[in-house]
Scaffold this motif. Sequence first.
Motif, PDB file in Angstrom:
ATOM      1  N   VAL A 102       0.870  -1.212   0.208  1.00  0.00           N
ATOM      2  CA  VAL A 102       0.097   0.082  -0.050  1.00  0.00           C
ATOM      3  C   VAL A 102       0.752   1.291   0.056  1.00  0.00           C
ATOM      4  O   VAL A 102       1.816   1.379   0.884  1.00  0.00           O
ATOM      5  CB  VAL A 102      -1.112  -0.018   1.207  1.00  0.00           C
ATOM      6  N   HIS A 103       0.424   2.283  -0.854  1.00  0.00           N
ATOM      7  CA  HIS A 103       1.023   3.618  -0.943  1.00  0.00           C
ATOM      8  C   HIS A 103       0.144   4.600  -0.293  1.00  0.00           C
ATOM      9  O   HIS A 103      -0.843   4.778  -1.223  1.00  0.00           O
ATOM     10  CB  HIS A 103       1.551   3.908  -2.209  1.00  0.00           C
ATOM     11  N   ARG A 104       0.201   5.014   0.616  1.00  0.00           N
ATOM     12  CA  ARG A 104      -0.794   5.985   1.359  1.00  0.00           C
ATOM     13  C   ARG A 104      -0.398   7.325   0.904  1.00  0.00           C
ATOM     14  O   ARG A 104       0.663   7.861   0.673  1.00  0.00           O
ATOM     15  CB  ARG A 104      -0.707   5.998   2.821  1.00  0.00           C
ATOM     16  N   LEU A 105      -1.562   8.150   0.489  1.00  0.00           N
ATOM     17  CA  LEU A 105      -1.556   9.509  -0.065  1.00  0.00           C
ATOM     18  C   LEU A 105      -2.698  10.225   0.542  1.00  0.00           C
ATOM     19  O   LEU A 105      -3.459   9.586   1.094  1.00  0.00           O
ATOM     20  CB  LEU A 105      -1.130   9.703  -1.378  1.00  0.00           C
ATOM     21  N   ALA A 106      -2.510  11.571   0.777  1.00  0.00           N
ATOM     22  CA  ALA A 106      -3.729  12.222   1.446  1.00  0.00           C
ATOM     23  C   ALA A 106      -4.143  11.815   2.595  1.00  0.00           C
ATOM     24  O   ALA A 106      -5.305  11.756   2.933  1.00  0.00           O
ATOM     25  CB  ALA A 106      -4.976  12.374   0.367  1.00  0.00           C
ATOM     26  N   THR A 107      -3.145  11.704   3.514  1.00  0.00           N
ATOM     27  CA  THR A 107      -3.147  11.259   4.791  1.00  0.00           C
ATOM     28  C   THR A 107      -3.686  12.229   5.976  1.00  0.00           C
ATOM     29  O   THR A 107      -4.106  11.908   6.914  1.00  0.00           O
ATOM     30  CB  THR A 107      -1.972  10.582   5.195  1.00  0.00           C
ATOM     31  N   ASP A 108      -4.030  13.452   5.389  1.00  0.00           N
ATOM     32  CA  ASP A 108      -4.283  14.682   6.436  1.00  0.00           C
ATOM     33  C   ASP A 108      -5.932  14.641   6.092  1.00  0.00           C
ATOM     34  O   ASP A 108      -6.408  15.108   5.079  1.00  0.00           O
ATOM     35  CB  ASP A 108      -3.901  16.039   5.873  1.00  0.00           C
ATOM     36  N   TRP A 109      -6.594  14.223   7.109  1.00  0.00           N
ATOM     37  CA  TRP A 109      -8.071  14.174   7.165  1.00  0.00           C
ATOM     38  C   TRP A 109      -8.694  15.585   6.907  1.00  0.00           C
ATOM     39  O   TRP A 109     -10.212  15.389   6.299  1.00  0.00           O
ATOM     40  CB  TRP A 109      -8.708  13.311   8.272  1.00  0.00           C
ATOM     41  N   SER A 110      -8.040  16.540   6.958  1.00  0.00           N
ATOM     42  CA  SER A 110      -8.801  17.878   6.848  1.00  0.00           C
ATOM     43  C   SER A 110      -8.457  18.185   5.330  1.00  0.00           C
ATOM     44  O   SER A 110      -8.931  19.383   5.132  1.00  0.00           O
ATOM     45  CB  SER A 110      -8.240  18.749   7.879  1.00  0.00           C
ATOM     46  N   ARG A 111      -8.075  17.698   4.536  1.00  0.00           N
ATOM     47  CA  ARG A 111      -7.752  18.106   3.280  1.00  0.00           C
ATOM     48  C   ARG A 111      -8.190  17.254   2.255  1.00  0.00           C
ATOM     49  O   ARG A 111      -8.645  16.039   2.454  1.00  0.00           O
ATOM     50  CB  ARG A 111      -6.138  18.279   2.980  1.00  0.00           C
ATOM     51  N   ASP A 112      -8.573  17.949   1.171  1.00  0.00           N
ATOM     52  CA  ASP A 112      -8.864  17.122  -0.132  1.00  0.00           C
ATOM     53  C   ASP A 112      -7.856  16.308  -0.656  1.00  0.00           C
ATOM     54  O   ASP A 112      -6.684  16.413  -0.328  1.00  0.00           O
ATOM     55  CB  ASP A 112      -9.319  18.086  -1.302  1.00  0.00           C
ATOM     56  N   ILE A 113      -8.266  15.283  -1.395  1.00  0.00           N
ATOM     57  CA  ILE A 113      -7.105  14.635  -2.198  1.00  0.00           C
ATOM     58  C   ILE A 113      -6.509  15.515  -3.354  1.00  0.00           C
ATOM     59  O   ILE A 113      -7.153  16.201  -3.923  1.00  0.00           O
ATOM     60  CB  ILE A 113      -7.850  13.375  -2.915  1.00  0.00           C
ATOM     61  N   ASP A 114      -5.187  15.700  -3.162  1.00  0.00           N
ATOM     62  CA  ASP A 114      -4.559  16.478  -4.299  1.00  0.00           C
ATOM     63  C   ASP A 114      -4.328  15.646  -5.593  1.00  0.00           C
ATOM     64  O   ASP A 114      -3.720  14.660  -5.687  1.00  0.00           O
ATOM     65  CB  ASP A 114      -3.039  17.007  -3.581  1.00  0.00           C
ATOM     66  N   LEU A 115      -4.786  16.081  -6.578  1.00  0.00           N
ATOM     67  CA  LEU A 115      -4.932  15.213  -7.913  1.00  0.00           C
ATOM     68  C   LEU A 115      -3.620  15.458  -8.406  1.00  0.00           C
ATOM     69  O   LEU A 115      -3.270  14.310  -8.849  1.00  0.00           O
ATOM     70  CB  LEU A 115      -5.997  15.896  -8.802  1.00  0.00           C
ATOM     71  N   GLU A 116      -2.785  16.637  -8.224  1.00  0.00           N
ATOM     72  CA  GLU A 116      -1.352  16.449  -8.827  1.00  0.00           C
ATOM     73  C   GLU A 116      -0.475  15.396  -8.147  1.00  0.00           C
ATOM     74  O   GLU A 116       0.269  14.859  -8.910  1.00  0.00           O
ATOM     75  CB  GLU A 116      -1.005  17.882  -8.911  1.00  0.00           C
ATOM     76  N   GLU A 117      -0.648  15.511  -6.740  1.00  0.00           N
ATOM     77  CA  GLU A 117      -0.122  14.482  -5.802  1.00  0.00           C
ATOM     78  C   GLU A 117      -0.274  12.946  -6.377  1.00  0.00           C
ATOM     79  O   GLU A 117       0.849  12.273  -6.545  1.00  0.00           O
ATOM     80  CB  GLU A 117      -0.169  14.596  -4.528  1.00  0.00           C
ATOM     81  N   LEU A 118      -1.275  12.817  -6.550  1.00  0.00           N
ATOM     82  CA  LEU A 118      -1.832  11.385  -7.052  1.00  0.00           C
ATOM     83  C   LEU A 118      -1.423  10.924  -8.216  1.00  0.00           C
ATOM     84  O   LEU A 118      -0.815  10.020  -8.647  1.00  0.00           O
ATOM     85  CB  LEU A 118      -3.485  11.344  -7.116  1.00  0.00           C
TER      86      LEU A 118
END
Length: 359
Positions: A97-113
């Motif tokens: 598993v590669h976790r991203l967007a682990t900050d619950w208060s933020r949206d998923i960053d599409l560029e990061e993904l």
Amino acid sequence: MTPGPTRVPDRVLRAGARPMIHHRTPEFAREFAEMLTLIGPVFGARAAVLPIHSTGRGAMDAAISNLFSAGDEIAVCCNGRFGELWARIAEAYGVRVHRLATDWSRDIDLEELGQVLDDRPAIRAVALTYSDTSTGVRNDVAAICGMTRARGTLSLVDGVSAIGGMPFAFDEWGVDVAITASQKCLMSSPGLAFAAVSDRAWRARAQSTLPHGYFDFEEIRQFVTRPSPQPPGTPPVHAVLQVAEALRAMHEEGLEAIYARHSNMASALRRRVASLGLSLQCPSFRAFATTLTAIATPAGVAPLALREAMRVRGIETAEALGPFADGAFRIGHMGDIRMADVDRTLLALAESLAELRRG
């Protein structure tokens, strides 16, 4: 007024109170077949939707065990408790598993993904929630599925707290697996889940080597695509009867009307919460679910005390989860909930706040 299980309408309760019927009788077969016909448009899926004899968590487990092999790589968007649940299930099966967007208060960053997918071409899938009840976020499933399909990567969507209450377009968005369950927007008792599966996901299923006995997608598909659909084994009979009746009620109301009702309730609740001087638990999201609202409690007001004061007034709400447990609470407004219920909830909230502030 919790995020689930939600209130079950009287007509659905009556369907679940019928005498037991055998699951291989014509009477049950008619209900089962109608349920399968009516659930497809709720997903926005033309192909058969699979009934899974479990909760939504079981359907998530089934998605992992049917599509992957030990050592496969998956990216998981963890901006909430149930995004993180995808990661935990995958890891339990030996999937990397590669976790991203682990900050619950933020949206998923599409560029990061996109960067993660470009840097790690071995990743076979992206898993996410549509709405996460721990935060109230509405993730951009359509945009993320566009990114995955462009790269030949699968998409897995937990829609348990959204499908049936928020628009979902499985085929149009190019989703590969989407799941929901009976006890939320489908306004039935817990015990039955559903999974829509794309052609790409079926091809992945043919290559998977993880064990899947009870949760075998292919066996379920063989049974439900017969001329007279059947479950592969004994189903939760009364859950099927309830969901069939709930779906009839939903189609009578109209799916677009249901989505508008949920949107209107969410907008009204958030406006009036703001008028009480309260803020959202995670105010910076680009988009919010229309099926629940997570609210920060004001300084000096303990969430447990506020929820108890509302419970005394006949309104049950839900505790906040994870890092927000000590400073927030959650109100569900999905399924059979109507604007009158929102009005009663807001009255109880205003009275409870006034009482607690007086000390």
